[in-house]
Design a protein around this motif. Structure first.
Motif, PDB file in Angstrom:
ATOM      1  N   TYR A   1     -13.533 -10.041  37.821  1.00  0.00           N
ATOM      2  CA  TYR A   1     -13.333  -9.538  39.174  1.00  0.00           C
ATOM      3  C   TYR A   1     -11.855  -9.316  39.448  1.00  0.00           C
ATOM      4  O   TYR A   1     -10.993  -9.913  38.814  1.00  0.00           O
ATOM      5  CB  TYR A   1     -13.863 -10.539  40.215  1.00  0.00           C
ATOM      6  N   ARG A   2     -11.580  -8.461  40.455  1.00  0.00           N
ATOM      7  CA  ARG A   2     -10.226  -8.270  40.966  1.00  0.00           C
ATOM      8  C   ARG A   2     -10.303  -8.307  42.480  1.00  0.00           C
ATOM      9  O   ARG A   2     -11.168  -7.688  43.096  1.00  0.00           O
ATOM     10  CB  ARG A   2      -9.648  -6.927  40.523  1.00  0.00           C
ATOM     11  N   CYS A   3      -9.375  -9.049  43.081  1.00  0.00           N
ATOM     12  CA  CYS A   3      -9.316  -9.145  44.532  1.00  0.00           C
ATOM     13  C   CYS A   3      -8.633  -7.898  45.078  1.00  0.00           C
ATOM     14  O   CYS A   3      -7.564  -7.502  44.609  1.00  0.00           O
ATOM     15  CB  CYS A   3      -8.546 -10.404  44.940  1.00  0.00           C
ATOM     16  N   ARG A   4      -9.228  -7.272  46.075  1.00  0.00           N
ATOM     17  CA  ARG A   4      -8.659  -6.078  46.684  1.00  0.00           C
ATOM     18  C   ARG A   4      -7.514  -6.416  47.629  1.00  0.00           C
ATOM     19  O   ARG A   4      -6.722  -5.538  47.973  1.00  0.00           O
ATOM     20  CB  ARG A   4      -9.734  -5.304  47.447  1.00  0.00           C
ATOM     21  N   VAL A   5      -7.408  -7.666  48.050  1.00  0.00           N
ATOM     22  CA  VAL A   5      -6.368  -8.075  48.988  1.00  0.00           C
ATOM     23  C   VAL A   5      -5.096  -8.512  48.259  1.00  0.00           C
ATOM     24  O   VAL A   5      -4.015  -7.993  48.501  1.00  0.00           O
ATOM     25  CB  VAL A   5      -6.872  -9.204  49.921  1.00  0.00           C
TER      26      VAL A   5
ATOM     27  N   GLU B   1     -12.338 -14.476  36.243  1.00  0.00           N
ATOM     28  CA  GLU B   1     -13.671 -14.404  35.652  1.00  0.00           C
ATOM     29  C   GLU B   1     -14.551 -15.453  36.303  1.00  0.00           C
ATOM     30  O   GLU B   1     -14.060 -16.503  36.721  1.00  0.00           O
ATOM     31  CB  GLU B   1     -13.598 -14.659  34.151  1.00  0.00           C
ATOM     32  N   LYS B   2     -15.845 -15.169  36.375  1.00  0.00           N
ATOM     33  CA  LYS B   2     -16.775 -16.108  36.990  1.00  0.00           C
ATOM     34  C   LYS B   2     -18.146 -15.956  36.346  1.00  0.00           C
ATOM     35  O   LYS B   2     -18.611 -14.846  36.131  1.00  0.00           O
ATOM     36  CB  LYS B   2     -16.865 -15.854  38.487  1.00  0.00           C
ATOM     37  N   LEU B   3     -18.774 -17.104  36.040  1.00  0.00           N
ATOM     38  CA  LEU B   3     -20.163 -17.104  35.589  1.00  0.00           C
ATOM     39  C   LEU B   3     -21.050 -16.912  36.805  1.00  0.00           C
ATOM     40  O   LEU B   3     -20.921 -17.648  37.789  1.00  0.00           O
ATOM     41  CB  LEU B   3     -20.511 -18.425  34.910  1.00  0.00           C
ATOM     42  N   VAL B   4     -21.929 -15.915  36.757  1.00  0.00           N
ATOM     43  CA  VAL B   4     -22.757 -15.586  37.912  1.00  0.00           C
ATOM     44  C   VAL B   4     -24.198 -15.392  37.452  1.00  0.00           C
ATOM     45  O   VAL B   4     -24.458 -14.710  36.466  1.00  0.00           O
ATOM     46  CB  VAL B   4     -22.254 -14.289  38.591  1.00  0.00           C
TER      47      VAL B   4
ATOM     48  N   GLU C   1     -13.912  -6.912  43.718  1.00  0.00           N
ATOM     49  CA  GLU C   1     -14.712  -5.912  43.016  1.00  0.00           C
ATOM     50  C   GLU C   1     -14.931  -6.364  41.586  1.00  0.00           C
ATOM     51  O   GLU C   1     -14.051  -6.945  40.962  1.00  0.00           O
ATOM     52  CB  GLU C   1     -14.042  -4.546  43.050  1.00  0.00           C
ATOM     53  N   ARG C   2     -16.136  -6.126  41.110  1.00  0.00           N
ATOM     54  CA  ARG C   2     -16.460  -6.462  39.720  1.00  0.00           C
ATOM     55  C   ARG C   2     -15.916  -5.366  38.823  1.00  0.00           C
ATOM     56  O   ARG C   2     -16.082  -4.180  39.092  1.00  0.00           O
ATOM     57  CB  ARG C   2     -17.974  -6.606  39.562  1.00  0.00           C
ATOM     58  N   LEU C   3     -15.259  -5.747  37.742  1.00  0.00           N
ATOM     59  CA  LEU C   3     -14.640  -4.806  36.828  1.00  0.00           C
ATOM     60  C   LEU C   3     -15.497  -4.601  35.592  1.00  0.00           C
ATOM     61  O   LEU C   3     -16.278  -5.479  35.215  1.00  0.00           O
ATOM     62  CB  LEU C   3     -13.267  -5.333  36.395  1.00  0.00           C
ATOM     63  N   LEU C   4     -15.322  -3.457  34.956  1.00  0.00           N
ATOM     64  CA  LEU C   4     -15.911  -3.235  33.641  1.00  0.00           C
ATOM     65  C   LEU C   4     -14.968  -3.868  32.638  1.00  0.00           C
ATOM     66  O   LEU C   4     -13.759  -3.647  32.684  1.00  0.00           O
ATOM     67  CB  LEU C   4     -16.039  -1.743  33.350  1.00  0.00           C
ATOM     68  N   SER C   5     -15.495  -4.674  31.753  1.00  0.00           N
ATOM     69  CA  SER C   5     -14.625  -5.336  30.793  1.00  0.00           C
ATOM     70  C   SER C   5     -15.220  -5.278  29.398  1.00  0.00           C
ATOM     71  O   SER C   5     -16.413  -5.070  29.226  1.00  0.00           O
ATOM     72  CB  SER C   5     -14.368  -6.783  31.214  1.00  0.00           C
ATOM     73  N   ALA C   6     -14.369  -5.479  28.413  1.00  0.00           N
ATOM     74  CA  ALA C   6     -14.800  -5.484  27.022  1.00  0.00           C
ATOM     75  C   ALA C   6     -15.551  -6.778  26.732  1.00  0.00           C
ATOM     76  O   ALA C   6     -15.363  -7.777  27.401  1.00  0.00           O
ATOM     77  CB  ALA C   6     -13.585  -5.372  26.108  1.00  0.00           C
ATOM     78  N   PHE C   7     -16.401  -6.748  25.739  1.00  0.00           N
ATOM     79  CA  PHE C   7     -17.081  -7.962  25.334  1.00  0.00           C
ATOM     80  C   PHE C   7     -17.086  -8.036  23.819  1.00  0.00           C
ATOM     81  O   PHE C   7     -16.931  -7.045  23.125  1.00  0.00           O
ATOM     82  CB  PHE C   7     -18.503  -8.029  25.899  1.00  0.00           C
ATOM     83  N   ALA C   8     -17.241  -9.232  23.318  1.00  0.00           N
ATOM     84  CA  ALA C   8     -17.282  -9.433  21.876  1.00  0.00           C
ATOM     85  C   ALA C   8     -18.687  -9.818  21.476  1.00  0.00           C
ATOM     86  O   ALA C   8     -19.392 -10.510  22.201  1.00  0.00           O
ATOM     87  CB  ALA C   8     -16.302 -10.528  21.466  1.00  0.00           C
ATOM     88  N   ALA C   9     -19.107  -9.374  20.312  1.00  0.00           N
ATOM     89  CA  ALA C   9     -20.440  -9.701  19.799  1.00  0.00           C
ATOM     90  C   ALA C   9     -20.314 -10.156  18.357  1.00  0.00           C
ATOM     91  O   ALA C   9     -19.544  -9.596  17.579  1.00  0.00           O
ATOM     92  CB  ALA C   9     -21.347  -8.483  19.892  1.00  0.00           C
ATOM     93  N   ARG C  10     -21.059 -11.155  18.001  1.00  0.00           N
ATOM     94  CA  ARG C  10     -21.052 -11.653  16.638  1.00  0.00           C
ATOM     95  C   ARG C  10     -22.123 -10.903  15.857  1.00  0.00           C
ATOM     96  O   ARG C  10     -23.239 -10.769  16.298  1.00  0.00           O
ATOM     97  CB  ARG C  10     -21.329 -13.153  16.627  1.00  0.00           C
TER      98      ARG C  10
END
Length: 64
Positions: free
Chosen positions: A6-10, A16-19, A39-48
Protein backbone atom coordinates in the motif's frame (compact mmCIF):
# COMPACT_ATOMS: atom_id res chain seq x y z
CA UNK A 1 -3.64 -14.58 3.47
CA UNK A 2 -2.01 -12.53 0.71
CA UNK A 3 0.53 -9.81 1.40
CA UNK A 4 -0.48 -6.51 -0.20
CA UNK A 5 1.60 -3.38 -0.71
CA UNK A 6 0.00 0.00 0.00
CA UNK A 7 0.88 3.69 -0.34
CA UNK A 8 -0.64 6.44 1.75
CA UNK A 9 -2.11 9.25 -0.35
CA UNK A 10 -1.60 11.76 2.48
CA UNK A 11 1.98 11.20 3.71
CA UNK A 12 3.35 8.96 0.90
CA UNK A 13 4.38 6.16 3.29
CA UNK A 14 4.66 2.71 1.62
CA UNK A 15 3.91 -0.40 3.64
CA UNK A 16 2.92 -4.06 3.35
CA UNK A 17 0.06 -5.76 5.16
CA UNK A 18 -1.33 -9.29 5.35
CA UNK A 19 -5.03 -9.02 4.51
CA UNK A 20 -7.74 -11.66 4.38
CA UNK A 21 -9.27 -12.03 0.93
CA UNK A 22 -12.69 -11.17 2.36
CA UNK A 23 -11.26 -7.82 3.59
CA UNK A 24 -9.11 -6.98 0.55
CA UNK A 25 -11.42 -4.19 -0.68
CA UNK A 26 -11.83 -2.49 2.71
CA UNK A 27 -9.87 0.67 3.58
CA UNK A 28 -6.51 0.05 5.28
CA UNK A 29 -5.17 2.61 7.76
CA UNK A 30 -1.68 4.02 7.25
CA UNK A 31 0.59 2.94 10.13
CA UNK A 32 2.54 6.22 9.79
CA UNK A 33 -0.21 8.87 9.94
CA UNK A 34 -3.38 6.85 10.65
CA UNK A 35 -5.47 7.98 7.68
CA UNK A 36 -7.52 5.50 5.65
CA UNK A 37 -6.58 7.33 2.43
CA UNK A 38 -4.40 4.48 1.13
CA UNK A 39 -4.17 2.74 -2.22
CA UNK A 40 -3.19 -0.83 -2.95
CA UNK A 41 -0.24 -1.05 -5.33
CA UNK A 42 0.65 -3.59 -7.98
CA UNK A 43 3.83 -5.27 -6.87
CA UNK A 44 6.20 -7.97 -8.01
CA UNK A 45 6.07 -11.39 -6.44
CA UNK A 46 8.45 -14.30 -6.24
CA UNK A 47 7.55 -17.91 -6.94
CA UNK A 48 9.52 -21.04 -6.22
CA UNK A 49 9.79 -23.42 -9.15
CA UNK A 50 10.01 -27.20 -9.01
CA UNK A 51 13.78 -26.91 -9.52
CA UNK A 52 14.05 -24.83 -6.35
CA UNK A 53 15.08 -21.62 -8.08
CA UNK A 54 13.14 -18.50 -7.39
CA UNK A 55 11.95 -16.08 -10.02
CA UNK A 56 10.36 -12.64 -9.79
CA UNK A 57 7.37 -11.73 -11.87
CA UNK A 58 5.81 -8.32 -12.36
CA UNK A 59 3.37 -6.64 -14.67
CA UNK A 60 4.93 -4.66 -17.47
CA UNK A 61 3.74 -2.92 -20.57
CA UNK A 62 5.21 -2.29 -23.94
CA UNK A 63 6.82 -4.31 -26.63
CA UNK A 64 10.23 -5.36 -26.54
Amino acid sequence: MPLYEYRCRVCGYRFEKLVRLSQADQPIACPNCGTSETERLLSAFAARTSEGASSATSCSTGGG
